[in-house]
Design a protein around this motif. Structure first.
Motif, PDB file in Angstrom:
ATOM      1  N   ASN A 197       0.860  -1.169   0.000  1.00 24.64           N
ATOM      2  CA  ASN A 197       0.000   0.000   0.000  1.00 24.64           C
ATOM      3  C   ASN A 197       0.904   1.230   0.000  1.00 24.64           C
ATOM      4  O   ASN A 197       1.986   1.204   0.586  1.00 24.64           O
ATOM      5  CB  ASN A 197      -0.898  -0.026   1.243  1.00 24.64           C
ATOM      6  N   LEU A 198       0.461   2.280  -0.619  1.00 26.08           N
ATOM      7  CA  LEU A 198       1.277   3.479  -0.761  1.00 26.08           C
ATOM      8  C   LEU A 198       1.757   4.045   0.578  1.00 26.08           C
ATOM      9  O   LEU A 198       2.946   4.307   0.757  1.00 26.08           O
ATOM     10  CB  LEU A 198       0.492   4.559  -1.518  1.00 26.08           C
ATOM     11  N   PHE A 199       0.865   4.232   1.509  1.00 26.89           N
ATOM     12  CA  PHE A 199       1.219   4.923   2.753  1.00 26.89           C
ATOM     13  C   PHE A 199       2.241   4.169   3.605  1.00 26.89           C
ATOM     14  O   PHE A 199       3.238   4.754   4.034  1.00 26.89           O
ATOM     15  CB  PHE A 199      -0.044   5.269   3.540  1.00 26.89           C
ATOM     16  N   PRO A 200       2.059   2.874   3.854  1.00 25.30           N
ATOM     17  CA  PRO A 200       3.091   2.159   4.617  1.00 25.30           C
ATOM     18  C   PRO A 200       4.439   2.147   3.899  1.00 25.30           C
ATOM     19  O   PRO A 200       5.487   2.216   4.548  1.00 25.30           O
ATOM     20  CB  PRO A 200       2.537   0.738   4.742  1.00 25.30           C
ATOM     21  N   ARG A 201       4.414   2.094   2.586  1.00 22.86           N
ATOM     22  CA  ARG A 201       5.681   2.127   1.834  1.00 22.86           C
ATOM     23  C   ARG A 201       6.424   3.433   2.065  1.00 22.86           C
ATOM     24  O   ARG A 201       7.646   3.471   2.032  1.00 22.86           O
ATOM     25  CB  ARG A 201       5.415   1.963   0.346  1.00 22.86           C
ATOM     26  N   GLU A 236      -2.881  -2.795  10.469  1.00 23.69           N
ATOM     27  CA  GLU A 236      -1.466  -3.144  10.580  1.00 23.69           C
ATOM     28  C   GLU A 236      -1.105  -3.888   9.295  1.00 23.69           C
ATOM     29  O   GLU A 236      -1.258  -5.098   9.193  1.00 23.69           O
ATOM     30  CB  GLU A 236      -1.240  -3.999  11.817  1.00 23.69           C
ATOM     31  N   TRP A 237      -0.637  -3.149   8.312  1.00 21.45           N
ATOM     32  CA  TRP A 237      -0.437  -3.665   6.962  1.00 21.45           C
ATOM     33  C   TRP A 237       0.511  -4.850   6.903  1.00 21.45           C
ATOM     34  O   TRP A 237       0.360  -5.733   6.060  1.00 21.45           O
ATOM     35  CB  TRP A 237       0.036  -2.544   6.039  1.00 21.45           C
ATOM     36  N   ASP A 238       1.489  -4.912   7.809  1.00 23.01           N
ATOM     37  CA  ASP A 238       2.462  -5.999   7.780  1.00 23.01           C
ATOM     38  C   ASP A 238       1.851  -7.350   8.152  1.00 23.01           C
ATOM     39  O   ASP A 238       2.461  -8.389   7.929  1.00 23.01           O
ATOM     40  CB  ASP A 238       3.643  -5.680   8.693  1.00 23.01           C
ATOM     41  N   LYS A 239       0.646  -7.353   8.704  1.00 23.99           N
ATOM     42  CA  LYS A 239      -0.011  -8.608   9.071  1.00 23.99           C
ATOM     43  C   LYS A 239      -0.848  -9.184   7.933  1.00 23.99           C
ATOM     44  O   LYS A 239      -1.372 -10.278   8.051  1.00 23.99           O
ATOM     45  CB  LYS A 239      -0.900  -8.395  10.298  1.00 23.99           C
ATOM     46  N   ALA A 271      -3.891  -1.461  -9.158  1.00 21.45           N
ATOM     47  CA  ALA A 271      -3.220  -0.155  -9.068  1.00 21.45           C
ATOM     48  C   ALA A 271      -4.024   0.820  -8.214  1.00 21.45           C
ATOM     49  O   ALA A 271      -3.475   1.508  -7.349  1.00 21.45           O
ATOM     50  CB  ALA A 271      -2.996   0.420 -10.463  1.00 21.45           C
ATOM     51  N   GLY A 272      -5.321   0.898  -8.437  1.00 16.90           N
ATOM     52  CA  GLY A 272      -6.165   1.793  -7.638  1.00 16.90           C
ATOM     53  C   GLY A 272      -6.156   1.401  -6.174  1.00 16.90           C
ATOM     54  O   GLY A 272      -6.114   2.243  -5.282  1.00 16.90           O
ATOM     55  N   ALA A 273      -6.197   0.093  -5.918  1.00 15.79           N
ATOM     56  CA  ALA A 273      -6.187  -0.397  -4.539  1.00 15.79           C
ATOM     57  C   ALA A 273      -4.896  -0.026  -3.814  1.00 15.79           C
ATOM     58  O   ALA A 273      -4.898   0.202  -2.604  1.00 15.79           O
ATOM     59  CB  ALA A 273      -6.381  -1.909  -4.531  1.00 15.79           C
ATOM     60  N   PHE A 274      -3.796   0.052  -4.532  1.00 14.24           N
ATOM     61  CA  PHE A 274      -2.506   0.415  -3.937  1.00 14.24           C
ATOM     62  C   PHE A 274      -2.579   1.805  -3.292  1.00 14.24           C
ATOM     63  O   PHE A 274      -1.968   2.051  -2.261  1.00 14.24           O
ATOM     64  CB  PHE A 274      -1.420   0.391  -5.013  1.00 14.24           C
ATOM     65  N   PHE A 275      -3.363   2.699  -3.866  1.00 13.64           N
ATOM     66  CA  PHE A 275      -3.470   4.060  -3.350  1.00 13.64           C
ATOM     67  C   PHE A 275      -4.558   4.226  -2.295  1.00 13.64           C
ATOM     68  O   PHE A 275      -4.573   5.227  -1.591  1.00 13.64           O
ATOM     69  CB  PHE A 275      -3.726   5.043  -4.493  1.00 13.64           C
ATOM     70  N   PHE A 276      -5.463   3.267  -2.182  1.00 16.58           N
ATOM     71  CA  PHE A 276      -6.566   3.425  -1.233  1.00 16.58           C
ATOM     72  C   PHE A 276      -6.602   2.285  -0.231  1.00 16.58           C
ATOM     73  O   PHE A 276      -5.704   2.180   0.591  1.00 16.58           O
ATOM     74  CB  PHE A 276      -7.888   3.580  -1.993  1.00 16.58           C
ATOM     75  N   GLY A 302       6.269   4.988   4.832  1.00 17.57           N
ATOM     76  CA  GLY A 302       6.510   5.085   6.268  1.00 17.57           C
ATOM     77  C   GLY A 302       5.470   5.921   6.984  1.00 17.57           C
ATOM     78  O   GLY A 302       5.714   6.418   8.079  1.00 17.57           O
ATOM     79  N   LEU A 303       4.283   6.050   6.392  1.00 16.83           N
ATOM     80  CA  LEU A 303       3.212   6.861   6.963  1.00 16.83           C
ATOM     81  C   LEU A 303       2.031   5.993   7.377  1.00 16.83           C
ATOM     82  O   LEU A 303       1.816   4.923   6.823  1.00 16.83           O
ATOM     83  CB  LEU A 303       2.720   7.882   5.919  1.00 16.83           C
ATOM     84  N   ARG A 304       1.268   6.476   8.334  1.00 15.24           N
ATOM     85  CA  ARG A 304       0.007   5.815   8.684  1.00 15.24           C
ATOM     86  C   ARG A 304      -1.019   6.195   7.621  1.00 15.24           C
ATOM     87  O   ARG A 304      -1.053   7.324   7.156  1.00 15.24           O
ATOM     88  CB  ARG A 304      -0.468   6.242  10.062  1.00 15.24           C
ATOM     89  N   HIS A 305      -1.834   5.240   7.250  1.00  9.96           N
ATOM     90  CA  HIS A 305      -2.864   5.480   6.243  1.00  9.96           C
ATOM     91  C   HIS A 305      -3.883   6.465   6.808  1.00  9.96           C
ATOM     92  O   HIS A 305      -4.442   6.245   7.876  1.00  9.96           O
ATOM     93  CB  HIS A 305      -3.548   4.156   5.892  1.00  9.96           C
ATOM     94  N   PRO A 306      -4.156   7.579   6.131  1.00  5.97           N
ATOM     95  CA  PRO A 306      -5.073   8.585   6.681  1.00  5.97           C
ATOM     96  C   PRO A 306      -6.521   8.107   6.777  1.00  5.97           C
ATOM     97  O   PRO A 306      -7.267   8.568   7.643  1.00  5.97           O
ATOM     98  CB  PRO A 306      -4.953   9.753   5.708  1.00  5.97           C
ATOM     99  N   LEU A 307      -6.928   7.168   5.923  1.00  2.00           N
ATOM    100  CA  LEU A 307      -8.299   6.667   5.950  1.00  2.00           C
ATOM    101  C   LEU A 307      -8.455   5.424   6.812  1.00  2.00           C
ATOM    102  O   LEU A 307      -9.533   5.147   7.322  1.00  2.00           O
ATOM    103  CB  LEU A 307      -8.771   6.349   4.519  1.00  2.00           C
ATOM    104  N   LEU A 308      -7.367   4.674   6.970  1.00  2.33           N
ATOM    105  CA  LEU A 308      -7.407   3.399   7.696  1.00  2.33           C
ATOM    106  C   LEU A 308      -6.226   3.278   8.657  1.00  2.33           C
ATOM    107  O   LEU A 308      -5.399   2.375   8.534  1.00  2.33           O
ATOM    108  CB  LEU A 308      -7.387   2.239   6.689  1.00  2.33           C
TER     109      LEU A 308
END
Length: 95
Positions: free
Chosen positions: A9-13, A25-28, A69-74, A15-21
């Motif tokens: 996902n864009l935000f964890p890549r 915990e993306w690593d799980k 691709a769209g899912a990567f950003f959201f 190093g940011l917390r996802h603003p919507l979610l």
């Protein structure tokens, strides 16, 4: 039917917390390829893979964003449809 959020996902890549979610915990989570491998190893056949779209744009939003691709950003949410093969059902011992 198996659903999950993709690990990538864009935000964890960035190093940011996802603003919507922020609670996820993306690593799980695992990407669809990992789930397909596990499903196939347990006798399931691939049927379909669908990506969700986090949008309020209706059909246009689904057309543009309901893909990998769209899912990567959201949200990164996907749904896998698999079916146990008839051959595997015959070979599986019953308890």
């Amino acid at each position: 039917v198996l659903t999950d959020c993709a690990r990538d996902n864009l935000f964890p890549r960035l190093g940011l917390r996802h603003p919507l979610l922020p609670q996820i915990e993306w690593d799980k989570h695992q990407n669809p390829a990992v789930w397909w491998t596990l499903l196939q190893q347990t006798g399931f056949e691939r049927r379909s893979e669908q990506w969700s779209s986090f949008n309020r744009l209706g059909a246009l939003g689904w057309t543009l964003l309901a893909n990998r691709a769209g899912a990567f950003f959201f949200t990164g949410h996907f749904r896998l449809h698999a079916q146990r093969s008839a051959h595997q059902l015959l070979l599986t011992p019953r308890a």
